[in-house]
Design a protein around this motif. Structure first.
Motif, short mmCIF file in Angstrom:
data_model
loop_
_atom_site.label_atom_id
_atom_site.label_comp_id
_atom_site.label_asym_id
_atom_site.label_seq_id
_atom_site.Cartn_x
_atom_site.Cartn_y
_atom_site.Cartn_z
N SER A 133 -9.99 4.98 15.57
CA SER A 133 -9.98 5.96 14.48
C SER A 133 -10.05 7.36 15.10
O SER A 133 -9.18 8.19 14.88
N THR B 91 -5.15 7.36 11.98
CA THR B 91 -4.14 7.05 10.95
C THR B 91 -2.72 7.44 11.38
O THR B 91 -1.75 6.95 10.83
N LYS C 54 1.12 10.30 5.75
CA LYS C 54 -0.15 11.02 5.93
C LYS C 54 -0.87 11.21 4.59
O LYS C 54 -2.06 10.97 4.46
N GLY D 28 -2.01 7.94 2.95
CA GLY D 28 -3.02 7.23 3.72
C GLY D 28 -2.64 5.84 4.17
O GLY D 28 -3.49 4.97 4.32
N PHE E 23 -1.72 3.10 6.84
CA PHE E 23 -2.01 2.90 8.26
C PHE E 23 -1.59 1.49 8.66
O PHE E 23 -1.83 0.53 7.94
#
Ligand SMILES: *Cc1c(COP(=O)(O)O)cnc(C)c1O
Length: 389
Positions: A29, A50, A230, A233, A235
């Motif tokens: 992270s 991310t 982005k 969110g 990932f």
């Protein structure tokens, strides 16, 4: 230093002494910076997990290479790799033209989510040529959604002509390239703007990973997709990316074997008296075969067989008789699979009834994996003979 400090700082500055053959799984992270100034330097990526770290970056590089793209992005599923780019380029009030042979969950996305955001969709039959598709375009048409062959209907579209005509009208194109796996078909080379793949299927190849990709060559599109990933969110995990990279090493071999065995089994089925027809774009009998042969370098192992007899009950009995084929959705793994298709065809008919004649016969989609095709043929033989009794 205290024990807790020794434990937490032990590996931070360790130089790499050896390197394994494969890209490491880089989980994380937090990303550490070399200077305070670098923290807010927009040119430095990744700044946070991310963004994806080394494993995801290597997978993106390999997928871009495969798709002949400037840039590729990974997403947590194939479906996310379809929905995200659509959200990235559309806004309320836009209109989309989408082929009605599209992968079923995409139809759900268009008809529920996009509708709530004020984006309108027109479903068009896969049989339309480029002029007829573009004739459905309105002033606010911003995107044409393509899939060829359809992964259930095996309808073939003239993707190059539609992409060319769309470009001339300033309309974007997005193509689901899961069938081609980035190998058999290169949408970007044919003028498509965005090529998406469920890497879950042939690239993963072992039925143990969910992951998707979208590839583009226009930097503005790349920026829009990056911004949307982005902002929303999304990932994609390093472990899933690692497995996709592993799958890429043997993709060509597996795809060729599955495709060759698929054609062998399809040709054999065509010769059987219990079979009404086989719907496989690699067969000369397929109405889209000429177009398919022009655009694709080969077929994969997925196709439809229509058995004589009464609909769903017959196809269910056939499936349950098979020993070597698993009953399950998905495809592209090492194992052969079968599903009956009536519920999916009938729900599709509700959306565009004018395009679909009532079903005649029993519809079974087969996926031919890496078993010996003669063993699969023996299994199909016993199943056909048993239900024929
Ligand atoms: C499976 C599939 C997808 C979606 O992939 P998931 O990883 O399962 O979300 C999209 N398009 C096609 C043609 C597929 O077969």
């Amino acid at each position: 230093m205290r024990e807790t400090t020794r434990l937490t700082s032990a590996t931070l500055n360790k130089p790499r002494s050896r390197r394994a053959v494969n890209v490491p799984v880089e989980r994380g992270s937090t990303v550490l910076f070399e200077s305070a100034e670098a923290l807010y330097d927009d040119d430095i990526k990744p700044t946070y997990g991310t963004d994806g770290l080394g494993t995801q970056a290597e997978l993106c590089r390999m997928i871009a290479d495969l798709e002949g793209a400037q840039e590729a992005f990974v997403l947590p599923t194939g479906l996310a790799a379809l929905t995200l780019p659509i959200f990235a380029v559309l806004k309320a009030g836009d209109h989309v033209l989408a082929v009605n042979s599209a992968y079923a969950p995409v139809r759900r996305f268009f008809n529920t989510q996009l509708k709530r955001f004020g984006i309108e969709v027109t479903w068009y039959p896969a049989s339309l040529n480029a002029d007829d598709v573009l004739a459905l375009a309105k002033d606010n048409t911003r995107l044409i959604y393509l899939e060829s062959p359809g992964s259930l209907t095996f309808d073939i579209q003239d993707v190059p002509s539609i992409a060319r005509a769309a470009k001339a009208r300033g309309i974007l194109t997005l193509c689901d390239n899961t069938y081609g796996a980035g190998v058999l078909f290169k949408p970007l080379a044919h003028g498509v703007d965005m090529s998406m793949q469920a890497l879950t299927k042939y690239v993963g190849g072992h039925s143990d990973v969910l992951i998707g990709s979208v590839s583009v060559s226009d930097p503005a599109l790349g920026k829009a997709i990056y911004e949307a990933i982005k902002a929303w969110g999304f990932f994609t995990s390093a472990d899933e990316s690692y497995l996709a990279i592993r799958g890429l090493r043997t993709l060509h071999l597996r795809l060729r074997q599955s495709g060759d065995s698929g054609l062998k089994v399809a040709r054999w089925l065509e010769s059987r008296p219990e079979v009404l027809r086989v719907v496989h774009p690699g067969l000369e009998s397929h109405p889209g075969h000429t177009q398919f042969a022009k655009d694709f370098t080969g077929s994969n192992g997925l196709f439809l067989v229509v058995l004589k007899g009464e609909g769903e009950k017959n196809s269910q009995a056939f499936l349950e008789q098979l020993q070597l084929f698993g009953m399950g959705f998905s495809w592209g793994g090492f194992e052969s699979l079968a599903i009956n298709c009536e519920p999916q065809f009938l729900s599709r008919n509700k959306i565009t009834p004018e395009d679909h004649a009532p079903l005649e016969g029993a519809y079974v989609r087969l996926y031919i994996g890496l078993e010996d095709p003669d063993d699969l043929i023996a299994d199909l033989t016993q199943a056909l003979e048993t239900i024929g009794k």
